[in-house]
Design an enzyme around this catalytic site. Structure first.
Site, PDB file in Angstrom:
ATOM      1  N   HIS A   1      -5.234   1.792  -5.639  1.00 56.67           N
ATOM      2  CA  HIS A   1      -5.254   0.393  -5.313  1.00 56.67           C
ATOM      3  C   HIS A   1      -5.643   0.392  -3.737  1.00 56.67           C
ATOM      4  CE1 HIS A   1      -0.743   0.560  -4.084  1.00 56.67           C
ATOM      5  NE2 HIS A   1      -1.315   0.952  -3.093  1.00 56.67           N
TER       6      HIS A   1
ATOM      7  N   GLU B   1      -4.186  -4.087  -7.533  1.00 53.25           N
ATOM      8  CA  GLU B   1      -3.974  -2.939  -8.464  1.00 53.25           C
ATOM      9  C   GLU B   1      -5.103  -2.572  -9.679  1.00 53.25           C
ATOM     10  OE1 GLU B   1      -1.509  -1.463  -7.913  1.00 53.25           O
ATOM     11  OE2 GLU B   1       0.433  -2.466  -7.454  1.00 53.25           O
TER      12      GLU B   1
ATOM     13  N   ASP C   1      -1.601  -6.903   3.293  1.00 54.83           N
ATOM     14  CA  ASP C   1      -0.815  -7.424   2.014  1.00 54.83           C
ATOM     15  C   ASP C   1       0.684  -7.284   2.545  1.00 54.83           C
ATOM     16  OD1 ASP C   1      -0.311  -4.748   2.415  1.00 54.83           O
ATOM     17  OD2 ASP C   1      -0.741  -3.793   0.567  1.00 54.83           O
TER      18      ASP C   1
END
Ligand code: GLP
Length: 255
Positions: free
Chosen positions: A150, A155, A79
């Site tokens: 998360h 999320e 990410d």
């Protein structure tokens, strides 16, 4: 109730509690070396954040001969903070260069990841999604646990996105300690989706420190909810969660 399981008995999450963060990190380094062994071109998806840093350091300290399959792995960034310049020290990009790519000597052509400040964030996610569809699945996915449950930047919410996507950052994520050194706040997140994570052959989740105890307490319950994305790990056949004593709820026993 101790919900840890014998991994041969049923799918889901096997929990291992270690006395200290250091011992957890040693075990994680061992698990990564084991997973890499015998795989020619391991696709290793890597998380950032404070939890795995010592694990990466331990791997880099080990002799190259014993870690060759890890050093030769293809590395995929899990990410990224969107809207930060690539040279911003808070980006996952800079973290990975400092803690993984540099120390392990991973060649540039073995590394793939979201750009932190793309002109078109949706197209950037589509690029990673396409790359993974062609070169995946992930062999080993190393994850950290957000305090709000998360995974990557998937999320909590009423629904989850299966594939790489642009994410709205929760207030919790916007206060992540990685961002303390950011030159400006991120505007969004870029993250692999839950389906891409769950397609990984093996998943290793690291959880450390008392700040994570509440989240880990919830994860130990095998109840799947989009309001707690990490709970989807219960649907995977091979997840190992390594945690330290400080993070472990009383329902998990150390060994
Ligand atoms: C952030 C990162 C994730 C990381 C998680 C946990 O969201 N983008 O990749 O796994 O936080 O971070 P930490 O280990 O610092 O608690």
């Amino acid at each position: 109730m101790d919900r840890s399981r014998d991994r041969t008995a049923e799918p889901g999450i096997a929990f291992d509690v270690f006395d200290t963060h250091d011992r957890m990190s040693e075990a994680a380094a061992d698990a990564i070396v084991d997973a890499a062994e015998g795989t020619q071109d391991l696709l290793w998806c890597v998380a950032t954040g404070s939890t795995p840093t010592d694990t990466y350091e331990l791997l880099a300290e080990r002799p190259p001969t014993s870690t060759a399959p890890v050093r030769n792995a293809r590395i995929l960034k899990l990410d990224e903070w969107g809207g930060l310049a690539v040279e911003d020290p808070a980006t996952c990009e800079q973290y990975l260069r400092r803690h993984v790519l540099g120390p392990l000597g991973v060649p540039e052509h073995h590394y793939v990841g979201f750009e932190s400040d793309p002109d078109d964030p949706e197209a950037e996610c589509q690029r990673i999604r396409q790359w993974l569809a062609e070169h995946g699945p992930i062999d080993l996915c190393l994850l950290g646990l957000g305090r709000n449950g998360h995974l990557g930047l998937n999320e909590p919410g009423p629904s989850l996105e299966p594939f790489s996507h642009v994410a709205d950052l929760s207030a919790h994520s916007q206060q992540h300690r990685m961002l303390d050194e950011a030159e400006r706040p991120p505007r969004y997140g870029l993250t692999l989706g839950l389906a891409e994570i769950l397609q990984a052959r093996q998943i290793l989740l690291l959880v450390s420190g008392s700040r994570k105890q509440e989240a880990l307490d919830r994860l130990v319950q095998p109840e799947v909810s989009t309001q707690f994305p990490a709970s989807f790990l219960w649907m995977h056949p091979q997840v190992r969660c390594l945690c330290d004593h400080a993070a472990a709820p009383s329902s998990l026993s150390s060994h």
